[in-house]
Write an enzyme that holds these catalytic residues in place. Structure first.
Site, PDB file in Angstrom:
ATOM      1  N   PHE A 115       0.851  -1.189   0.000  1.00  0.00           N
ATOM      2  CA  PHE A 115       0.000   0.000   0.000  1.00  0.00           C
ATOM      3  C   PHE A 115       0.886   1.238   0.000  1.00  0.00           C
ATOM      4  O   PHE A 115       2.034   1.189   0.438  1.00  0.00           O
ATOM      5  CB  PHE A 115      -0.907   0.000   1.234  1.00  0.00           C
ATOM      6  N   GLN A 235      -7.892  14.744   2.839  1.00  0.00           N
ATOM      7  CA  GLN A 235      -7.159  13.908   1.889  1.00  0.00           C
ATOM      8  C   GLN A 235      -7.954  13.647   0.605  1.00  0.00           C
ATOM      9  O   GLN A 235      -9.112  13.254   0.677  1.00  0.00           O
ATOM     10  CB  GLN A 235      -6.857  12.561   2.544  1.00  0.00           C
ATOM     11  N   HIS A 237      -8.039  11.128  -2.398  1.00  0.00           N
ATOM     12  CA  HIS A 237      -7.506   9.835  -2.826  1.00  0.00           C
ATOM     13  C   HIS A 237      -7.235   9.931  -4.319  1.00  0.00           C
ATOM     14  O   HIS A 237      -8.050  10.461  -5.074  1.00  0.00           O
ATOM     15  CB  HIS A 237      -8.544   8.752  -2.525  1.00  0.00           C
ATOM     16  N   LEU A 247     -14.537   5.062  -5.131  1.00  0.00           N
ATOM     17  CA  LEU A 247     -13.146   4.703  -4.910  1.00  0.00           C
ATOM     18  C   LEU A 247     -12.710   3.444  -5.644  1.00  0.00           C
ATOM     19  O   LEU A 247     -13.400   2.432  -5.609  1.00  0.00           O
ATOM     20  CB  LEU A 247     -12.935   4.483  -3.415  1.00  0.00           C
ATOM     21  N   GLU A 250      -6.548   1.717  -3.313  1.00  0.00           N
ATOM     22  CA  GLU A 250      -5.110   1.679  -3.535  1.00  0.00           C
ATOM     23  C   GLU A 250      -4.628   0.229  -3.603  1.00  0.00           C
ATOM     24  O   GLU A 250      -3.538  -0.047  -4.107  1.00  0.00           O
ATOM     25  CB  GLU A 250      -4.452   2.371  -2.340  1.00  0.00           C
ATOM     26  N   ARG A 281      -0.576   9.344  -0.726  1.00  0.00           N
ATOM     27  CA  ARG A 281      -1.708   9.876  -1.489  1.00  0.00           C
ATOM     28  C   ARG A 281      -1.591  11.349  -1.841  1.00  0.00           C
ATOM     29  O   ARG A 281      -2.006  11.759  -2.922  1.00  0.00           O
ATOM     30  CB  ARG A 281      -2.974   9.658  -0.681  1.00  0.00           C
ATOM     31  N   HIS A 347     -11.661  12.147   0.174  1.00  0.00           N
ATOM     32  CA  HIS A 347     -11.698  10.806   0.713  1.00  0.00           C
ATOM     33  C   HIS A 347     -11.681  10.744   2.231  1.00  0.00           C
ATOM     34  O   HIS A 347     -12.430   9.998   2.835  1.00  0.00           O
ATOM     35  CB  HIS A 347     -10.493  10.043   0.161  1.00  0.00           C
ATOM     36  N   ARG A 389      -2.784  10.962   5.661  1.00  0.00           N
ATOM     37  CA  ARG A 389      -2.906   9.602   6.177  1.00  0.00           C
ATOM     38  C   ARG A 389      -2.380   8.590   5.160  1.00  0.00           C
ATOM     39  O   ARG A 389      -2.604   8.732   3.968  1.00  0.00           O
ATOM     40  CB  ARG A 389      -4.377   9.298   6.449  1.00  0.00           C
TER      41      ARG A 389
HETATM   42  C1  LIG Z   1     -14.672   3.956  -0.088  1.00  0.00           C
HETATM   43  C2  LIG Z   1     -13.732   3.961   1.076  1.00  0.00           C
HETATM   44  C3  LIG Z   1     -12.736   3.022   1.172  1.00  0.00           C
HETATM   45  C4  LIG Z   1     -11.862   3.018   2.254  1.00  0.00           C
HETATM   46  N1  LIG Z   1     -10.891   2.069   2.319  1.00  0.00           N
HETATM   47  C5  LIG Z   1     -10.076   2.019   3.389  1.00  0.00           C
HETATM   48  C6  LIG Z   1      -9.118   0.979   3.525  1.00  0.00           C
HETATM   49  O1  LIG Z   1      -9.020   0.075   2.713  1.00  0.00           O
HETATM   50  N2  LIG Z   1      -8.324   0.986   4.618  1.00  0.00           N
HETATM   51  C7  LIG Z   1      -8.411   1.952   5.582  1.00  0.00           C
HETATM   52  O2  LIG Z   1      -7.663   1.904   6.559  1.00  0.00           O
HETATM   53  N3  LIG Z   1      -9.328   2.946   5.483  1.00  0.00           N
HETATM   54  C8  LIG Z   1     -10.173   2.996   4.418  1.00  0.00           C
HETATM   55  N4  LIG Z   1     -11.103   3.991   4.325  1.00  0.00           N
HETATM   56  C9  LIG Z   1     -11.293   4.903   5.461  1.00  0.00           C
HETATM   57  C10 LIG Z   1     -12.022   4.174   6.566  1.00  0.00           C
HETATM   58  O3  LIG Z   1     -12.958   3.290   6.017  1.00  0.00           O
HETATM   59  C11 LIG Z   1     -12.758   5.107   7.511  1.00  0.00           C
HETATM   60  O4  LIG Z   1     -11.948   6.161   7.908  1.00  0.00           O
HETATM   61  C12 LIG Z   1     -13.201   4.354   8.761  1.00  0.00           C
HETATM   62  O5  LIG Z   1     -13.900   3.200   8.399  1.00  0.00           O
HETATM   63  C13 LIG Z   1     -14.070   5.231   9.631  1.00  0.00           C
HETATM   64  O6  LIG Z   1     -14.643   4.457  10.642  1.00  0.00           O
HETATM   65  P1  LIG Z   1     -15.500   5.160  11.750  1.00  0.00           P
HETATM   66  O7  LIG Z   1     -15.945   4.084  12.675  1.00  0.00           O
HETATM   67  O8  LIG Z   1     -14.774   6.304  12.299  1.00  0.00           O
HETATM   68  O9  LIG Z   1     -16.774   5.781  10.973  1.00  0.00           O
HETATM   69  P2  LIG Z   1     -17.895   5.157   9.920  1.00  0.00           P
HETATM   70  O10 LIG Z   1     -17.611   3.775   9.608  1.00  0.00           O
HETATM   71  O11 LIG Z   1     -17.990   6.153   8.868  1.00  0.00           O
HETATM   72  O12 LIG Z   1     -19.174   5.187  10.839  1.00  0.00           O
HETATM   73  C14 LIG Z   1     -19.819   6.384  11.219  1.00  0.00           C
HETATM   74  C15 LIG Z   1     -21.032   6.029  12.028  1.00  0.00           C
HETATM   75  O13 LIG Z   1     -21.573   7.212  12.607  1.00  0.00           O
HETATM   76  C16 LIG Z   1     -22.972   7.215  12.478  1.00  0.00           C
HETATM   77  N5  LIG Z   1     -23.411   8.614  12.500  1.00  0.00           N
HETATM   78  C17 LIG Z   1     -22.870   9.680  11.866  1.00  0.00           C
HETATM   79  N6  LIG Z   1     -23.597  10.792  12.141  1.00  0.00           N
HETATM   80  C18 LIG Z   1     -24.593  10.411  12.957  1.00  0.00           C
HETATM   81  C19 LIG Z   1     -25.684  11.102  13.567  1.00  0.00           C
HETATM   82  N7  LIG Z   1     -25.900  12.413  13.397  1.00  0.00           N
HETATM   83  N8  LIG Z   1     -26.530  10.379  14.324  1.00  0.00           N
HETATM   84  C20 LIG Z   1     -26.368   9.040  14.513  1.00  0.00           C
HETATM   85  N9  LIG Z   1     -25.358   8.351  13.960  1.00  0.00           N
HETATM   86  C21 LIG Z   1     -24.494   9.037  13.191  1.00  0.00           C
HETATM   87  C22 LIG Z   1     -23.220   6.504  11.170  1.00  0.00           C
HETATM   88  O14 LIG Z   1     -24.534   5.982  11.130  1.00  0.00           O
HETATM   89  C23 LIG Z   1     -22.168   5.395  11.226  1.00  0.00           C
HETATM   90  O15 LIG Z   1     -22.668   4.292  11.923  1.00  0.00           O
HETATM   91  C24 LIG Z   1     -11.985   4.001   3.253  1.00  0.00           C
HETATM   92  C25 LIG Z   1     -12.985   4.956   3.164  1.00  0.00           C
HETATM   93  C26 LIG Z   1     -13.834   4.950   2.079  1.00  0.00           C
HETATM   94  C27 LIG Z   1     -14.881   6.034   2.007  1.00  0.00           C
END
Ligand SMILES: Cc1cc2nc3c(=O)[nH]c(=O)nc-3n(C[C@H](O)[C@H](O)[C@H](O)COP(=O)(O)OP(=O)(O)OC[C@H]3O[C@@H](n4cnc5c(N)ncnc54)[C@H](O)[C@@H]3O)c2cc1C
Length: 576
Positions: A115, A235, A237, A247, A250, A281, A347, A389
């Site tokens: 990566f 960031q 991507h 997306l 990567e 990135r 991203h 990141r």
């Molecule tokens: C397409 C894509 C691919 C990615 N691939 C990778 C990868 O391969 N490797 C890597 O390390 N990272 C990757 N990332 C980044 C990574 O996925 C995220 O940064 C990480 O999953 C975020 O996790 P989280 O638990 O912080 O939030 P999320 O998984 O985004 O969860 C947010 C939660 O908050 C809740 N929420 C938000 N606002 C409210 C509200 N007002 N009221 C109630 N609930 C709310 C939502 O319902 C959800 O359950 C990727 C991101 C994307 C977009």
């Protein structure tokens, strides 16, 4: 209605669920999510989760440490990064033992792929470090954690849209939310509250982020008068599907895909001769944008090609099946036969709610805690990613710091007991009145129109390249949109599944923190990581090796700063 729990976690992504799992071993835990839990954006993560396991070739925790610091353009806090890279090993093995179906090597170990920015021997060349489950890594981890939470009797409140935190005398008392299905406003009274509310890519027109990624957690925190950190670092991507932003992980380049311009050149040779397509990135996105801006986009358009053809059908089917499938479905291109047109896509947000390494929220961004309030994952800023990141470090951050926040909450409850401080009724009422107030606004402005104009200006003026003139124009535009927002009209006056209302609440949040992104970018007169100022093209360690802390007081943004924690690796020039 008032609901009571020991622990209320907002967000059902990796950060929220990992924390819930930890706390639910000892206490009564609720997870509140505006989506069904397994629809959280974590489930869209394709490529992998970093850990220097060394399963496929030699690797070391210290190499991962160095790469993350260098990747962050030396803005990452090294005490936090040390936790990230050390805890990576137990975090992955725990997931494995919970049953997460990682892809395997022939001898049965967790397989690892390359990566961007992850290297061997402090920068020599790419290393196999990202653990993965084909190109559905986030999906697999999310489902594994959800299963475990269900097993531990975590109580889920799905399709509850959280609107405010209730804080008094610097002690968290609970939250307010709109129960979309039940059609009522509810208050939750809790001793501890954690935010794992995810990222905010939806402030931009071209983004890889789900529609729900509107940064609500940040809006809530700002409204409560608390600080946010380093918001200017967004960031891009390198490889979003042209015009859609979806997306292409990567992981594709990790498996060997090339970036090609209109002249058929692998142009990364010019920008990062050692790491080529696997440069970090920020650098890769700028290289693509430069090719496009200098007229070497494909057929003069705003895209270059990502070429997977030489990988062959068998490898693409085994390692990148989702990418092949959505390219065929959405743009009618089969990557086995044709290159994919791509452009940089908004991203990931490096900045967020300031927390310490134990997940405790810092009201002033520095040392003042809000008792009982925690955050982890993409909505928070701890800061392991600094100004940029590295891929696969975010799933890792969500799991490692979600776990840490869970442990801190347990410790806090063990010490303080579960008796809650009062839930101030006036604050709950004010929060409900605010939501209801959106419905009675009298104007003709449309939420959809304002959102579109915001996403457009953020994309064109606050994107991969920035400069003073454009940023000033963007700031003026965002402020004028905030004014227009006061005159929105919400057609649906009902209580059940009022998406008109939730979209307005989301837009309010988007506007609030977008102003901080633009103003932070304008304020920071240097180029570092994802923030590139054409008018200040150099990194300036003398004046800007520091985190930005921003608060909004009476509608005005006030800035403060805090030093970067440097323990082992002194800032150096960043070459790849
Ligand atoms: C397409 C894509 C691919 C990615 N691939 C990778 C990868 O391969 N490797 C890597 O390390 N990272 C990757 N990332 C980044 C990574 O996925 C995220 O940064 C990480 O999953 C975020 O996790 P989280 O638990 O912080 O939030 P999320 O998984 O985004 O969860 C947010 C939660 O908050 C809740 N929420 C938000 N606002 C409210 C509200 N007002 N009221 C109630 N609930 C709310 C939502 O319902 C959800 O359950 C990727 C991101 C994307 C977009």
């Amino acid at each position: 209605m008032i609901i009571k729990h020991d622990v209320v976690i907002v967000g059902a992504g990796l950060a929220g669920l990992r924390a819930a799992l930890e706390a639910s071993r000892n206490y009564d835990v609720a997870v509140v999510s505006k989506l069904f839990p397994t629809r959280s954006h974590s489930g869209a993560a394709q490529g992998g989760i970093a850990a220097s396991l060394g399963n496929v070739e030699e690797d070391h925790i210290d190499w991962h440490f160095f790469d993350t610091v260098k990747g962050s353009d030396y803005l990452g806090d090294q005490d936090a990064i040390e936790y990230l890279v050390n805890d990576a090993h137990p975090a992955i093995y725990e997931l494995e033992h919970m049953g997460c179906p990682f892809s395997r090597t022939p001898e049965g170990k967790i397989n690892q792929r390359k990566f961007g920015g992850h290297t061997k021997n402090y920068g020599e060349g790419p290393v196999l470090r990202a653990c993965f489950a084909a190109d559905r890594t986030g999906h697999m981890i999310l489902h594994t954690l959800y299963d475990q939470c269900v097993k531990n009797n975590v109580r889920f409140y799905s399709e509850f849209y959280v609107t405010d935190i209730i804080v008094k005398d610097n002690i968290i008392r609970g939250i307010t939310a709109y129960d979309m299905e039940g059609g009522e406003y509810v208050a939750m009274h809790a001793k501890t509250v954690m935010f794992g509310t995810g990222g905010y890519g939806r402030a931009f027109k071209i983004t890889s982020n789900a529609h729900a990624n509107t940064g609500d957690g940040l809006g809530v925190v700002l409204r409560a008068g608390l600080a946010l950190e380093d918001l200017e670092f967004v960031q891009f991507h390198p490889t979003g599907v042209y015009k859609y932003g979806i997306l292409v992980s990567e992981g594709a380049r990790g498996e060997g895909a090339y970036l090609i311009n209109n002249d058929g050149e692998r142009f990364m040779e010019k920008y990062a001769p050692k790491l080529m397509e696997l440069a970090p990135r920020d650098l890769t996105s700028r290289s693509i944008q430069t090719e496009i801006d200098e007229g070497r986009g494909i057929n003069g358009e705003n895209c270059v090609h990502l070429d997977l053809r030489h990988l062959g059908e068998a490898k693409i089917n085994e390692r990148l099946p989702e990418i092949r499938s959505f390219c065929r479905k959405i743009i009618g291109i089969d990557p086995v036969e044709e290159p994919i047109p791509i452009e940089p896509t908004a991203h990931y947000s490096m900045g967020g709610i300031p927390v310490n390494v134990d997940g405790e929220v810092l009201a002033d961004g520095k040392s003042q805690k809000v008792e009982g309030f925690y955050a982890a994952g993409e909505c928070s800023c701890v800061s392991v990613h600094g100004a940029n990141r590295l891929g696969t470090n975010s799933l890792l951050e969500a799991v490692v710091f979600g776990r840490r926040a869970g442990k801190t909450m347990v410790k806090f409850l063990n010490a303080k007991g579960v008796d809650k401080a009062d839930l101030p009724e006036d604050q709950v009422k004010a929060s409900f009145d605010r939501i209801e107030g959106f419905k009675t606004r009298t104007g003709e402005e449309k939420v959809g129109t304002i959102r579109k104009e915001l996403q457009q200006v953020m994309m064109t003026k606050v994107g991969v390249y920035r400069e003073e003139k454009g940023l000033k124009e963007a700031l003026e535009k965002v402020r004028s949109l905030e004014k227009r927002f006061e005159k929105i009209k919400i057609d649906d006056k009902g209580m059940k599944f009022n998406t008109d209302l939730t979209e307005a609440l989301e837009l309010d949040n988007l506007l609030q923190f977008a102003e901080l992104i633009v103003s932070g970018a304008l304020n920071r007169q240097e180029s570092r990581g994802a923030q590139y100022r054409r008018d200040f093209p150099k990194r300036d360690d003398v004046n800007w090796l520091k985190h930005t802390i921003a608060v909004k007081k009476d509608g005005k943004i006030q800035y403060d700063y805090k030093p970067v924690v440097i323990t082992k690796f002194q800032p150096q020039e960043r070459k790849y």
